[in-house]
Every structure is written in C-alpha cells, then in structure tokens.
Write an enzyme that holds these catalytic residues in place. Structure first.
Site, PDB file in Angstrom:
ATOM      1  N   GLU A 127      71.249 150.690  13.392  1.00 56.15           N
ATOM      2  CA  GLU A 127      71.916 150.088  14.545  1.00 56.15           C
ATOM      3  C   GLU A 127      72.727 151.169  15.270  1.00 56.15           C
ATOM      4  OE1 GLU A 127      74.469 146.760  13.733  1.00 56.15           O
ATOM      5  OE2 GLU A 127      74.756 146.350  15.857  1.00 56.15           O
ATOM      6  N   GLY A 267      82.196 151.493   9.323  1.00 56.60           N
ATOM      7  CA  GLY A 267      82.628 150.821   8.095  1.00 56.60           C
ATOM      8  C   GLY A 267      81.472 150.433   7.187  1.00 56.60           C
ATOM      9  N   ALA A 268      80.505 149.746   7.750  1.00 51.72           N
ATOM     10  CA  ALA A 268      79.413 149.241   6.937  1.00 51.72           C
ATOM     11  C   ALA A 268      78.328 148.705   7.854  1.00 51.72           C
ATOM     12  CB  ALA A 268      79.909 148.113   6.028  1.00 51.72           C
ATOM     13  N   MET A 269      77.179 148.354   7.250  1.00 55.34           N
ATOM     14  CA  MET A 269      76.048 147.893   8.062  1.00 55.34           C
ATOM     15  C   MET A 269      75.303 146.776   7.359  1.00 55.34           C
ATOM     16  SD  MET A 269      74.306 148.205  10.790  1.00 55.34           S
ATOM     17  CE  MET A 269      72.982 147.035  11.068  1.00 55.34           C
ATOM     18  N   GLU A 270      75.000 145.746   8.143  1.00 53.56           N
ATOM     19  CA  GLU A 270      74.499 144.475   7.584  1.00 53.56           C
ATOM     20  C   GLU A 270      72.993 144.408   7.408  1.00 53.56           C
ATOM     21  OE1 GLU A 270      75.839 144.872  10.736  1.00 53.56           O
ATOM     22  OE2 GLU A 270      74.795 143.615  12.207  1.00 53.56           O
ATOM     23  N   GLU A 304      79.964 141.730   6.514  1.00 50.81           N
ATOM     24  CA  GLU A 304      78.546 142.130   6.473  1.00 50.81           C
ATOM     25  C   GLU A 304      77.702 141.010   5.868  1.00 50.81           C
ATOM     26  OE1 GLU A 304      78.152 144.565   8.295  1.00 50.81           O
ATOM     27  OE2 GLU A 304      80.177 145.393   8.197  1.00 50.81           O
TER      28      GLU A 304
HETATM   29  N1  B3K Z   1      76.843 146.192  12.919  1.00 48.16           N
HETATM   30  C1  B3K Z   1      77.490 147.340  12.339  1.00 48.16           C
HETATM   31  C2  B3K Z   1      77.980 148.318  13.332  1.00 48.16           C
HETATM   32  C3  B3K Z   1      76.934 149.221  13.854  1.00 48.16           C
HETATM   33  C4  B3K Z   1      77.534 150.288  14.727  1.00 48.16           C
HETATM   34  C5  B3K Z   1      76.499 151.060  15.432  1.00 48.16           C
HETATM   35  N2  B3K Z   1      77.082 152.129  16.205  1.00 48.16           N
HETATM   36  C6  B3K Z   1      78.614 146.944  11.441  1.00 48.16           C
HETATM   37  C7  B3K Z   1      79.227 145.637  11.697  1.00 48.16           C
HETATM   38  O1  B3K Z   1      79.801 145.373  12.723  1.00 48.16           O
HETATM   39  O2  B3K Z   1      79.132 144.799  10.849  1.00 48.16           O
HETATM   40 ZN    ZN Z   2      79.642 143.263  12.414  1.00 55.48          ZN
END
Ligand code: B3K
Ligand code: ZN
Length: 877
Positions: A127, A267-270, A304
């Site tokens: 993402e 922070g993290a990625m889902e 997440e």
């Molecule tokens: N969806 C990801 C963030 C992605 C950032 C891309 N630059 C984490 C979150 O919001 O849960």
């Molecule tokens: Zn998010």
C-alpha cells in the site's frame, strides 16, 4: 525512486479499468540481488471495453525478463515495456493468460516499498502503490483478484515462508531450498498482497469464532524476542472478540499471522491474513516498553485486525476514498480502546491528538478535505486529516443518528458492500437509508477542508429564567477553497447548575434534542426556558464536533466547569482552555505571579487531590498544554522562546504552590505491587510521573528523579525519570550518568534506544542542535532505519520548539540537510519529515524567512522525488 513529473490525479477522472484480473498466481524465487517473480494473470476484458483496447499495466522501476500470452512467449514487437509500464496490444477477445517474469533486488530496496530485506528477512509493503515494484499489474484498489502464491527460498536462511490466506502446500526442493504455497480465497486488491520469508521466532495461539471457525494465530518476531510478543497476542484475541461483540464481525480465514520487522515506513499494514508490523508496535514487556507503548500496541493490533472488514472485505474504489477504510477503522480502534480502558481518558487523548496533529494540518498549507479530490503522491495523504478527522466524521454520524441506528447502518454497509470497492457516497447512503435522513449537508465534512469555527455568546434573563445562546459558524479558507459552505455541526451542550449537577435543558422551539444542537445555518439562536438559576454552559461535550470554539465565558464559569462539569471531556477542555489562554497571555506579557496564577495553581492542586477522579484523568488535567499547542492557538507571529518561558514559569508557579501536597501524593502513589500493564496501574504511574516533574521543578534539584530512575522497576518509571533529569537538569552529573546508564543498559535494544534518542532530542534550548547533530553520529543511529530517523530527527523537529526554531535558523538548516539525505534512500520517510515545516508561516518574520530559505533549498535539489516535491511545493505555495 520516482522522480517528480508534476502529474496530478483527479477524482473526477476516475473510470473503471478496461480489464479485470480474475486470478493472480505468483511464484517467487527469492534472492537478495536476483529474486525472480513469475506472475500468471488470468485477464478478462470488461464488457464495455473496446476490442482494440491495449492492456496497460503499472510498473515502478521494474526489470522485465519475459512476457507470454496464452502460452506463447511474446517478442519485443508484441508489447512495449518500460520500468514503469507494460503495454500489450492485440489481445484475444475472450479471457487470456499473461505470464510476466520480472527480476528484483530486495537488498538494494532502501525505499521499503515493494519487496525488501529487513534485517535479513524478506518482506513486502504494497500500500499504496508498492505492488507495481514487484510485478506489472493493474495496481489500483478496484482491481480485485484471487491470489495463489508460491514462495521458494533456501531453507537455512528462510525456514519461514508466509503469504496471504491459508497455507495449502509445502515441501523440499533441490540444493537445500524449499517452498510453500498459500491461497487466499477472498478477492483482494494488490495493495493487500504480502510475503514474508526468513528465519523468525514464533508464538502461537488459537481463537474460535462465534460461528465455530478455528483460527490459528501466529506472531513472528526476531528470534529471542518471542516473550515480548505475548501482549500483542492478547490484544489480538481481545480485538477478535470485540469485533464479534460490538459489530458482529467474524474472522474469515483459517490462519491469522502477524510479522514484526524492524525496518518499516509506518506503524503496520493490514495485508489480508498476514499483517506486517513495525516491531515497535508488537514487542513489549515492562522492562522495555512504557505504558504508552502498551496502549499503542493494543490500538494498532486492533486497527489492523479491524481492517479485515473495513478495508479488506470492503475496500476503496480508488485512493481518493482512503478515509472510507482509514477514518472508519480509526473510529473502530478508538471505540475498542475506550472499551478496554477508560472512555473519558481515551476521548481526551483523542482530542489532544486531533488538536496537535490534525488542526495544524487543517489550518496550514497542507490542508485537504477528508476525501481529497486531487493528489500528486497518494502516500502523502495518509494524514491526520484522513485518519483522525476521518474518524471524527464517523463519530459524528453516530452522534447524529444515535448508537442503534448507526449500528443498523453499519450492518447494512457490510451486507450491501461486502466484496466491493466502495466510495464515501456508498457509505453515507447506508446511513441515509436506515435513518431516512438527508445527510447531504453533513457530507461536507468529507468534502470541505478546514476546521470550522463556532462562536457562542450566552445571555441569561434572570427575571424570565431564560438562557439565550447565540451561535455562529464559519469555515476559514484553505488552499484552493476560498469559499466555504455551511456545515452541519452536531454540538453537544449541557447546562450546569450551581451545585454541579446538570439542569434540565428544554429549548423553547425544540431545537435542542438529546443534548444536541444541530448547527446548520450561519447563525442560530437557541433559547432555554424554565431555568431557576443561571447555569454555566458546558460546550462541545465529549468533543462532539471537531471545531474550534470561542465563547464569552467568564473566568469564574470556566473555573467552575473545570471542577464540576459532569462531562469529563468538557471539564478537561475548560481547564485546558484556561491554561492555554493564560500561557498565551503570559508569553506576550510575562508575569511572575498574578491572581490568575494563584487560581490556576489552586484548581490544579484540588484536581490532583480529588480521588473521585481516576488517576489517569488527573494526570491529563495536570499536564499543561504543550508549547506547540500554545503556538497553534496563537496562530501568527509566533515566538517559540517566549512560549517556552511562559510555560516554564507556569509549571514553576503550580509546583511551588502545591509543593507539599504534590510530593506527598507522589510518595503515596508508589507502586509496591507487581507490574500490571492495565489501565488503572498505568494511570497511577502517569499521575506519579507528572507529579515527579512538578516536584523536581519545585525542588530545583535532580535527586528525586535520580532516585526514581535508580529504583524504577519498569520502563514507564525509568523513562519518565530520565526525561525529567535530561529536560530539567541536563548538565548535572546525575543526569549525565543516568543517560549513560540507560545507554549501556539498553545497548542491544534499538527500540529502547529510540526513547533515549527522543528524550535527548527534546531537551530544550540552543544546545539541542549540537546534541542532536552529535547523536546522528552515534553507533546505534542509522539514517536508513525509519524508527531511528523519526526518534531523533523527527522528534527534534516536531517536539523541540526552542531547539528546532532557533532564532538563527541553524535548526532548519540541519533538518533540511537530513531531509535531503533521507530522501535519497527513502522518499516516503523524507516527505513525512518535511511536514514538520507546515506551520512555518505562523512564525515571527525572522524565523519565517529562515524556514522559507531552507524549504526553497530543498525544492531546488535536482531530481527530487514526487513524495518530497509534492509536500514542499504545497508547503511553500
Ligand atoms: N494502511 C496502512 C498504511 C499504509 C500507508 C501507505 N503509505 C496502515 C493502516 O492505516 O492501517
Ligand atoms: Zn489503517
């Protein structure tokens, strides 16, 4: 790195893709320098696509090895390929299969987007548009596909092979290699693809969903750190329960895995079934993590996980709809934390974050609507506005409709849009449908940037027992939106009687229902009749609307509300507003002591001693607005040194006036029980740490803090004591030795050393810059690791008002140099850092000019990335 082309993407240009990719089969043969990816795409022309329409796939810096169409290898005449695009023309009318081979060098990927190596572990971040750095694809969220992934790697260095979905097969290959195949039955966009391969430690657990599906849970961390993943696992199980209980949402695969890596841009990625986390938001125990870390881990694990429904099952049609998943999921994680902890304390923390991060964004050159209409670089729109204000908008929908109708709307959303790539219009429509209300004016919260301003004046007619509130709204202009329309602002209000209890409030014309005024016009007058006494008016209770407020309330009323408002959020706001106004005043005209100083010190003394209030609330109330908060409220011609001095003087005055009682309470709060990370225990520690700061200010000696540092049995106590020592007594031997002790004690733990960097980066004053400069040469610092960069350089710029904003501009120069340095490796992190310049126009003229010169210097660097160029251009515009 994508060099800026100036291209702008517009919402109104959205159209569906010409082709759909129904199934995606990926084979990875992993190697640090020559990883090979074979993508087999099952493609179909969409119904209304012209027969001669070419298939144009996105790429980013890709090296193409081969392309085959329906089993026949194509020659260079059949397609055109560039690192950022692959176009294939002359395609069959019916469905066809395209096989694309690319070669990647994960080891050289310092941007941490696509496939990269973090401490020897292969991992991915896709993402928003990282998938196109892996293979050519229709890399947009409305192209959803069923993925099967085969990973091949040497068994010795990568015994763990993970991807999305469920594991289907694994086995050995020749030469010490092995493979694993994963299949994800759910349609998903490419940004949710993930792969992890490496030598990792694991903890496991299980969860049975309420309909009986057994889910295997795994958290993978660096070997030796397994014990520190236990809290995250517990948070995950609580999140899974909560989403079933509160939203009726169940998990939908046989496994759910989380992997913690040490090099991560955010922070993290889902990713579906395989969340990848910055290790900072997984690893915790009492020796290495503060209470704030525990709370963040709980919130982010939940966030997440909640994306599985709000983001993954229902995704975004296009990136303009980002808040559809982010604002909503933040709202859900806020509610989860409120249920796990104290609701009022959590809400106050949210308000503080919103005001300190989102308000300055909305009030400066980077302002944009919650749903933007244009962007140059989508990664620059993962902002406080999309996330935090986006969450506030969802909260307002619930406030307006009521909890039950809101829940019915959410149910309808999941029922109607499961499997869709949806829009904000789809989201609003479900609430219109379940409530029968017209939300078109309310929808402006998504479409119009800027923080609305509400001003209220109250008049009480003693003889008639009538209170009149005269309320007006305005929305200030923001970049490219000079004229604003009137908003629907749900304003929660209470009337507080002289004994502190709420008076029954009845408006003569029925414009006040369930504690809410629906402000929809420019000006509204609301009359409350039948009052037997003049009430104090409690405004924007629960922070029902994310607005700035001006009201002509007397100091007496505000002090009264600060002690007696039954709404704890409004009570905190009353106090915080008083403290802020005092700091604004005294930063302009310094005073040593005034009547007001005494009254504030007295009210804070009373709050500290009030054991009907939970300690966590008292800790928040006793913390004066930050220097940045005061600067934001002043808004123009800011002199950071004057604000710093005013704040110091206020703390000294409060500390001196309450010296004995604060020290006594500090002593009483000492924890003798064994450690618990629960909210009550954390609240006691928070209060005790605030009192430590006051007591140290009153004593003017470091002994108390040094004592706490030495006796600390957990990181919350230790880090807070170190901060007091470093910030108040930087040059004293006790402070120097505590900093040295911390450094040795945690030399092998980069996440803990980040706290050490942070504490030193926030020591106020002119010496801050040379201290930070020196720390950039420390062995534990690394310009390539986002956590290190944020702790030292990011913290210096965002949280050291006197150090960063030195009057000679040296802070800005240093910071600009670091941004330029980071950008070469990691444009996304550099762009995020650069947002610390966003309020430069609010500074006094001298600093303004110095900041402008540095921004102009950045912009002049040849070959700038789209990420950084976009931020700096908008900041300067
Ligand atoms: N969806 C990801 C963030 C992605 C950032 C891309 N630059 C984490 C979150 O919001 O849960
Ligand atoms: Zn998010």
């Amino acid at each position: 790195m994508t060099i800026d082309t100036g291209k702008v993407y517009r919402l109104e240009d959205y159209r569906t893709s010409d082709y759909a990719i129904r199934a995606t089969h990926l084979v990875f043969r992993l190697d640090p320098r020559h990883a090979r990816v074979t993508a087999t795409l099952s493609v179909e022309r969409r119904e209304d696509t012209a027969f001669d329409a070419p298939l144009v796939l996105d790429g980013d810096g890709l090296k193409l090895l081969s392309v085959a169409l329906d089993g026949t290898r194509l020659t260079a005449q059949d397609y055109s390929a560039a690192p950022d695009q692959l176009t294939v023309a002359r395609l069959p009318k019916g469905p066809f299969t395209l096989v694309i081979e690319t070669e990647l060098a994960p080891e050289a990927n310092s941007a941490l987007m696509g496939l990269y190596l973090s401490n020897g572990v292969y991992c991915t971040q896709c993402e928003a548009e990282g998938f196109r750095r892996i293979t050519y694809f229709l890399d947009r969220p409305d192209v959803m596909s069923v993925y099967t992934v085969r990973i091949e790697a040497p068994k010795a260095t990568a015994p763990i092979l993970l991807s999305n979905g469920n594991p289907v097969e694994s086995g050995d290959l020749e030469d010490g290699w092995h493979y694993a195949v994963w299949h994800d039955p759910h349609l998903k966009p490419s940004y949710l693809f993930a792969l992890v391969a490496g030598d990792l430690g694991k903890i496991t657990d299980g969860f049975t969903t309420r309909s009986g599906r057994a889910v295997e849970l795994g958290i993978y961390v660096e070997k030796g750190k397994e014990a520190r993943a236990a809290y995250a696992m517990d948070a995950l199980k609580r999140s899974m329960h909560w989403d079933e209980d509160v939203f009726g949402l169940e998990y939908d695969l046989d496994v759910f895995n989380i992997v913690a890596v040490s090099d991560f841009n955010m922070g993290a990625m889902e990713n579906k079934g395989l969340n990848i986390f910055n290790d900072k938001y997984v690893l915790a125990d009492e020796e290495t993590a503060t209470d704030a870390d525990f709370a963040n881990i709980e919130a982010i694990i939940a966030h997440e996980y909640f994306h599985n429904w709000t983001g993954n099952r229902i995704t975004c049609r296009d990136w303009f709809q980002l808040c559809l998943k982010e604002g909503l999921t933040v709202f859900r994680d806020h509610e989860f934390s409120a249920d796990m902890r104290s609701r009022a304390v959590k809400r106050i923390a949210e308000v503080r974050t919103l005001k300190s991060l989102q308000f300055p964004e909305d009030q400066g050159p980077l302002a944009h609507p919650v749903r933007p209409r244009r962007y140059r670089e989508i990664n620059n729109f993962y902002t406080a506005t999309v996330y935090e204000k986006g969450s506030e908008v969802v909260r307002m929908i619930r406030t307006i409709l009521g909890a039950d109708t809101f829940r019915r709307g959410m149910d309808l959303y999941f029922e109607r849009h499961d499997g869709d790539a949806a829009t904000i219009e789809d989201f609003l429509k479900v609430f219109e449908d379940v409530s029968g209300r017209d939300l078109s004016q309310f929808a402006l919260w998504y479409h119009q940037a800027g923080t609305p301003h509400v001003s209220i004046s109250a008049a009480y007619d003693e003889a008639r027992g009538e209170l009149t509130l005269d309320i007006e709204q305005s929305v200030p202009p923001t970049p490219s939106e000079s004229r604003k329309r009137l908003m629907h602002i749900p304003l929660a209000i209470g009337l507080v009687g002289q004994d502190g209890s709420d008076l029954e409030a009845v408006s003569a014309d029925g414009s006040f229902v369930d504690g809410l005024i629906h402000l929809k016009k420019r000006r509204q007058v609301v009359r409350f009749a039948g009052l037997s006494q003049r009430p104090a008016v409690s405004l924007n209770r629960g922070f029902s609307a994310p607005v700035t407020l001006a009201s002509e309330q007397s100091v007496d009323d505000r002090l009264f509300l600060a002690r007696h408002d039954s709404d704890l959020v409004a009570r905190w706001q009353a106090l915080n507003g008083l403290l802020c106004d005092y700091l604004i005043e005294t930063s302009k005209t310094p005073v040593r002591q005034s009547n007001m100083t005494g009254r504030l010190a007295e009210v804070l003394g009373a709050i500290a001693a009030d054991d009907t209030l939970e300690p966590a609330y008292r800790a928040l109330a006793l913390t004066p607005p930050s220097e940045a908060d005061v600067a934001r409220e002043i808004g123009s011609n800011i002199d950071p040194d004057a604000i710093h001095d005013a704040r110091d003087a206020l703390i000294d005055a409060i500390a001196a006036a309450n010296r004995q009682s604060f020290e006594a309470l500090y002593g009483e709060l000492e924890d003798t029980d064994s450690f618990s990370s629960d909210a009550q225990s954390a609240g006691r520690r928070a209060l005790r740490n605030v009192l430590l700061d006051y007591a140290s200010a009153a004593r003017r000696t470091p002994e108390l803090a040094a004592g706490q540092y030495c006796q600390a049995t957990n990181m919350t106590e230790r880090a807070a004591a170190l901060a007091v020592l470093a910030h108040r007594f930087a040059s004293e031997p006790l402070s120097v030795s505590a900093l040295a002790d911390f450094e040795t004690r945690h030399a092998d733990n980069p996440l803990v050393l980040d706290k050490w960097f942070q504490i030193q980066a926030t020591i106020p004053g002119d010496a801050a810059l040379s201290r930070v400069e020196k720390l950039t040469r420390h062995g534990a610092f690394s310009i390539g690791n986002p956590n290190r960069v944020r702790s030292l350089i990011g913290t210096f710029a965002s949280s050291n008002q006197t150090g960063f904003h030195r009057a000679d501009g040296a802070g800005y120069r240093f910071f600009a140099d670091r941004i330029i340095e980071v950008e070469k490796r990691n444009p996304q992190v550099a762009a995020r850092l650069a947002t610390a310049f966003r309020s430069w126009r609010s500074l006094e003229p001298g600093r303004q000019e110095l900041a402008r010169v540095e921004l102009a210097r950045i912009v002049a660097v040849p070959g700038l990335s789209t990420d950084l160029k976009d931020i700096v251009d908008r900041t300067l515009a």
